[in-house]
Structures are given as structure tokens and as C-alpha cells.
Design a protein around this motif. Structure first.
Motif, short mmCIF file in Angstrom:
data_model
loop_
_atom_site.label_atom_id
_atom_site.label_comp_id
_atom_site.label_asym_id
_atom_site.label_seq_id
_atom_site.Cartn_x
_atom_site.Cartn_y
_atom_site.Cartn_z
N CYS A 1 0.67 -1.12 -0.10
CA CYS A 1 -0.22 0.19 -0.31
C CYS A 1 0.30 1.00 -0.10
O CYS A 1 0.52 2.08 -0.32
N ASP A 2 2.04 1.01 0.52
CA ASP A 2 3.15 2.56 0.13
C ASP A 2 2.39 3.57 1.54
O ASP A 2 2.59 4.61 1.88
N HIS A 3 1.57 2.65 2.34
CA HIS A 3 0.87 3.47 3.53
C HIS A 3 0.58 3.59 4.69
O HIS A 3 -0.11 3.92 5.93
N GLY A 4 1.90 1.92 5.10
CA GLY A 4 2.01 1.90 6.52
C GLY A 4 0.09 0.71 7.31
O GLY A 4 -0.23 0.49 8.06
N ILE B 1 9.01 -2.79 12.02
CA ILE B 1 8.70 -1.23 11.31
C ILE B 1 8.21 -2.00 9.45
O ILE B 1 8.01 -2.34 9.11
N ASN B 2 7.44 -0.63 9.60
CA ASN B 2 7.11 -0.71 8.14
C ASN B 2 8.15 0.32 7.62
O ASN B 2 8.18 2.01 7.87
N SER B 3 8.78 -0.96 6.89
CA SER B 3 9.62 0.56 6.71
C SER B 3 9.28 1.32 4.87
O SER B 3 9.81 1.96 4.65
N CYS B 4 8.07 1.61 4.30
CA CYS B 4 7.80 2.85 4.20
C CYS B 4 7.09 3.85 4.50
O CYS B 4 6.79 4.56 3.62
N LEU B 5 7.29 3.71 5.63
CA LEU B 5 7.02 5.17 6.23
C LEU B 5 8.19 5.46 7.23
O LEU B 5 8.19 6.28 8.20
N THR B 6 9.38 5.33 6.74
CA THR B 6 10.24 5.84 7.87
C THR B 6 11.72 6.56 6.27
O THR B 6 11.47 5.45 5.16
N LEU B 7 11.90 7.25 7.05
CA LEU B 7 13.08 7.61 5.27
C LEU B 7 14.84 6.96 6.18
O LEU B 7 14.68 6.57 6.86
N TYR C 1 3.42 -12.37 -2.17
CA TYR C 1 3.71 -11.01 -2.39
C TYR C 1 3.60 -9.95 -1.09
O TYR C 1 4.47 -9.27 -0.43
N CYS C 2 2.69 -10.89 0.00
CA CYS C 2 2.55 -10.23 1.80
C CYS C 2 3.79 -11.20 2.55
O CYS C 2 3.68 -11.05 3.36
N ILE D 1 -1.49 -7.63 6.01
CA ILE D 1 -2.29 -8.19 5.92
C ILE D 1 -1.70 -8.75 4.46
O ILE D 1 -1.37 -9.11 3.88
N CYS D 2 -3.21 -9.77 5.16
CA CYS D 2 -3.07 -11.46 3.63
C CYS D 2 -4.13 -11.27 2.50
O CYS D 2 -5.30 -11.92 2.98
#
Lengths: 213, 318
Positions: free
Chosen positions: A84-87, A101-107, A145-146, A192-193
Motif C-alpha cells: 500500500c505504501d501507506h503503512g 517496522i513498516n519500511s515504507c513509513l520511514t526515511l 507477495y505479503c 494483511i494477506c
């Protein structure tokens, strides 16, 4: 006699990451005009080193690069997935300094010096991590994928229960949490799956944890 | 996402001063809400001031018998702290009812307080939203408003504050400590942090520009039975439709704050005098003046029933 430091902040403690060639208005003297992003639409890049799976990498990255994009697009560690790129989906879950952690929501630039473990660092095709082997044994996926995010999350979940971190499913806050399926289920809710392999995922994790699902 | 310059501060004073010396700065700690909004260009800071190195990551006993929670304490660590689990169970329960394990690992105390609403119309740049674009209108009021607010709201905005943690802290009489760019510090009740929308829903809190939250303090433990009951569309990892944070003493008195229904953690102290008379009596005062939409009017009854269940559970546990 000591003179009080009248500067509002100490120069040596201030790290400026980011270089851009834009003229700017009012800036404190210690910030070079080149480092300002005011009114600039140009990318601002920064140098950083990342420790990923026990290997150090030197990178020049746009400051906007998420940790996920740094891993996938720059280090070509494509195991971590962008859902989703939104955590919200957890497909990008990695372990940073021992914590999932969600790596999409951290720089990426926020992880200078942190130790990152991705699915590639947990096991290899020849030497699977026990959690990977259990997912295969229990059919804990369909499209897959998940799965890297599920497995990174699952490994960390068992660590969290062992460390005594409570969850919403823990009946008592004063007793240590139990290694039971209900605890695992609650703690895995950030992954989520959409194939709906949940029951097999819980069985796989429970097996590694040594509990009956 | 718009380009930005990334800076790391080494102390709270340095962070606040630095933010004041540039234009368009935002503090970043966990970043799980801010970065999401930056991707959508709803937040467009020219500078990100990373505050992860400034300290403020400890939970300490306070001199008055209470506890001082550093602004950077992660939600996971706060919920797992022995003192919080023992004396402020309400807070631990609220934290554990929120977000996912991954998010609680990065989310901080101050960031949780300052997170923005999850109103879908705020998140969609194609929709009118007075919070995102002042004067553009509110598409939520006549839109899908099932999740949204019904009290403390205005004709300009019916967004809710999404935090669970803040609801528990409000019931616990938390105070907020801050530092300003000039180095001055202040402490004020959490009840004064979040602002009601009125005609300017874009102004969400009472912080001065570049004022940095440094800690949240809780007074000495109140005792009693602590219950955080969250009602949501799925049993984990979802925002509240309604949540009730309650501390109930043996004599039936106590305090109550609500989540999921208002732009701030909702507490009306005088309603608490009705607690011995049951949920209906409390809610009559607590939600007096509510202006629900057609879609979210069900929350009025849901609050009453959730509170009744909480009070019954408290009687059982007493």
C-alpha cells in the motif's frame, strides 16, 4: 572563566544533510544557502551509510527516499514488498535495531547507523530460517507477495512475547503474555494477506513458537 | 512528495530554535503519520527536523508521585513499562488498542498527540476540506460520515482526533510540557492542547509556531478499576467508532473520556457526577449538544451502551 555560549545551538551538534543549489532568504549563519530547500522543487540529495543484513552500504539518496525504496531500488534487496505504501498492509515490514517496522513509513536518512534486517538477512534458499521453513510446511501463503513481511513480522512477534511486551489480547497486564495462538493473531494484525492464508500463517508461527494452534 | 532539507537536532532547545530559523519546518520523530501525509502532499515541509537524537526517551518517576513520559517514548515501550501497566493500566490498554505492532514500535508520545485526523475527505486532495484547504468547504458533512464526529464539531469540519492514547491521558488528567524557540518552557493540561474546529479547522492545537512537546506528565495514580473499551469495525488494527476510557472507584464515582466522536479526547467533568446513576444519565450530559449526521447518529446509542458495559464490568471487577 567560562563564557556562556550565546549561540542558540551548537554548531558541532548540528548535522546538515542535504545539498541543493538554491538561493535563499533568511537563514542562520551556520546553514549554508546551498542547504536550503526553500521554494525549491529540485531533489535534495544526501550521503548516508546503511547497515543491512550485516553489510554496510554507502549511498547518495534523495532525502525523500523511504527505507523501503532504498532497500528495493538502490540496494536491489527486493524481498521487502511495496503493497500500500501507506503503512496499512505490512508487506514492507523489516526489522530495525531488533524491532519490526513498516519500511515504507520511514526515511532511509533516518536510519543512519541502525541495523536493518530484511527477509534476505533471515535466511537463504539453502539455509531457511525456521520461520520460512514453517511457512512452506504449513502453506502459509498463496501468491506470496505479503510473505516476506509476514515472516519478518512473525520473527519479531515471538521476540516481543518473549520480552514480555503485552498486547491487546493479553488478559493481564501484570502477568507476562502467553505464547498462545490468540496472542499471535492479535500481534500479526498489521500484516494483511489478501489471499487469506491467515489460518495457515498462524499454524506456521505457532509451530515455531512451540505451541498448538 | 516535495523536496525537503533534512536536519538532525541534538537537544530539544536546538530543535525548536532551528525550526524557528527556517521557514516551513516540521519536527519528525516516528514519522508514520507525517510521511504518509507528505506522500500525498497534504504536508509539504521545506525542512524536516529529526528529533530522534534529542533525548526525551525516558519514563521517570515525578516528585509528586506521578510519572513523566518523555515525548520520544515509543508507544510500545510506554505500554510495556511496568509502572504504566501497574498504576496507569488505562493508558497501557489504550495504547495496545491502537495501530499495529509495527506502528507502535515507531510512534512516539508527542507524535501520537499531534497526529492528524483520518477523515477520508482530508486525505483526498480532490475533495473539499476546510482543514486541508481553508475556505474550500467540507465534503464530509454531506458525504460518508459514519466514522466522523458528532460533538465539538462545527459547520466547517466534523473530523475526529484519531488517538486512543490521548483519550486515556485525558481521563488521567495528563499535562503537556513544551519548549519554545526562545528557550522558555511551559506546562499545561492536555485538555488545552487540542482545539475545537470552529471556523478554522486548519488550526488544530494551541502550540505556538515551532513549539516542541518535550513530555507528558501524569499525576499520582488514581487507583480504581481501569477500562479502555474500543468499538471498531474489525477486532484489531482499526480506528475507533467509539471508545470509552473509564476509571471507576469502588463507590461508583470516577472519570470518563471518549474517543472516536470528537475533534479532541472528549471529557465533561460535570457529567461524571452522574456515574452512580448509570450510563444514560452520564451520556445525557456528556453528549449534550451533539449534532450527529444521518450516518453517525448511531454513535449516540453506541456510546451509551459501551459505557453501560464498561460500568457493569467495573462493578464486577471491583
Amino acid at each position: 572563566m567560562d563564557t556562556p555560549d550565546l549561540l542558540p545551538m551548537s554548531r558541532r551538534h548540528l548535522l546538515i544533510l542535504g545539498v541543493v543549489t538554491a538561493a535563499t532568504a533568511v537563514l542562520p549563519p551556520f546553514i549554508s544557502a546551498r542547504a536550503s530547500a526553500v521554494n525549491s522543487s529540485r531533489p535534495i540529495t544526501t550521503s548516508l551509510s546503511l547497515w543491512v543484513n550485516d553489510q554496510q552500504y554507502e549511498l547518495d539518496l534523495d532525502t525523500r527516499t523511504t527505507l523501503l525504496d532504498a532497500l528495493r531500488e538502490h540496494l536491489h534487496l527486493t524481498g521487502s514488498k511495496k503493497g500500500c505504501d501507506h503503512g496499512q498492509c505490512g508487506a514492507c515490514t523489516v526489522i530495525a535495531n531488533g524491532r519490526r517496522i513498516n519500511s515504507c513509513l520511514t526515511l532511509a536518512v533516518m536510519h543512519q547507523g541502525s541495523k536493518i534486517t530484511t527477509i534476505e538477512g533471515l535466511g537463504t534458499p539453502d539455509q531457511l530460517h525456521p520461520m520460512q521453513a514453517a511457512f512452506i510446511r504449513h502453506d502459509g501463503y498463496q501468491c506470496g507477495y505479503c510473505t516476506p513481511g509476514q515472516i519478518c513480522s512473525a520473527v519479531a512477534v515471538l521476540g516481543e512475547i518473549r520480552q514480555g511486551i503485552p498486547s491487546h489480547a493479553s488478559p493481564s497486564l501484570t502477568e507476562p503474555p502467553q505464547l498462545i495462538a490468540g496472542e499471535i493473531q492479535e500481534r500479526m494484525s498489521g500484516n494483511i494477506c489478501r489471499c487469506g492464508a491467515y489460518s495457515n500463517i498462524i499454524e506456521a508461527i505457532s509451530e515455531v513458537a512451540g505451541v498448538n494452534a | 512528495m516535495r523536496p525537503f532539507t533534512y536536519l538532525r537536532a541534538q537537544s530539544p532547545a536546538e530543535a525548536a530554535t532551528l525550526a524557528a530559523q527556517v521557514s516551513g519546518a516540521r519536527f519528525i520523530a516516528g514519522g508514520s503519520n507525517l510521511l504518509d501525509l507528505m506522500k500525498l502532499e497534504i504536508e509539504t515541509p521545506a525542512y524536516l527536523i529529526d528529533v530522534n537524537d534529542v533525548g526525551l526517551d525516558r519514563i521517570e518517576a515525578a516528585q509528586d508521585g506521578g510519572v513523566r513520559i518523555g515525548a520520544l517514548v515509543r508507544n510500545t515501550d510506554l505500554a510495556a513499562h511496568p509502572r504504566i501497566r501497574k498504576d496507569y493500566a488505562l493508558l497501557a490498554r489504550a495504547l495496545l488498542a491502537g495501530a499495529s505492532g509495527q506502528l507502535r514500535n515507531v510512534a512516539t508520545t508527542a507524535g501520537n498527540l499531534l497526529q492528524r485526523t483520518r477523515c477520508p475527505y482530508f486525505y483526498d486532495p480532490n475533495q473539499a476540506c476546510n482543514k486541508r484547504q481553508p475556505g474550500s468547504g467540507c465534503a464530509a458533512i454531506a458525504g460518508f460520515s459514519r466514522q466522523l464526529g458528532l460533538i465539538g464539531v462545527s459547520d466547517a469540519c466534523i473530523a475526529t482526533h484519531p488517538s486512543d492514547m490521548a483519550v486515556a491521558m485525558r481521563a488521567l488528567d495528563a499535562q503537556v510540557e513544551t519548549i519554545k524557540p526562545d528557550g522558555s518552557t511551559r506546562t499545561f493540561p492536555l485538555s488545552e492542547l487540542h482545539r475545537l474546529p470552529g471556523n478554522s479547522p486548519n488550526i488544530e492545537n494551541s502550540l505556538a509556531p515551532n513549539e516542541l512537546i518535550t513530555a507528558v506528565t501524569l499525576p499520582r495514580p488514581l487507583g480504581g478499576t481501569h477500562i479502555y473499551q474500543k468499538v471498531r469495525d474489525r477486532s484489531s488494527y482499526a480506528f475507533a467508532l467509539v471508545s470509552v476510557a473509564a476509571i471507576v472507584q469502588k463507590d461508583g464515582r470516577g472519570c470518563i473520556a471518549l474517543g472516536g466522536i470528537a475533534p479532541k479526547p472528549w471529557r465533561v467533568e460535570r457529567a461524571e457526577t452522574e456515574m452512580p446513576n448509570g450510563a444514560k444519565a452520564v451520556v445525557g450530559q456528556l453528549l449534550d449538544g451533539a449534532t450527529p449526521t444521518h450516518d453517525n447518529a448511531f454513535k449516540l446509542l453506541l456510546v451509551e451502551r459501551t459505557l453501560a458495559a464498561v460500568l457493569a464490568q467495573a462493578r464486577e471487577q471491583a
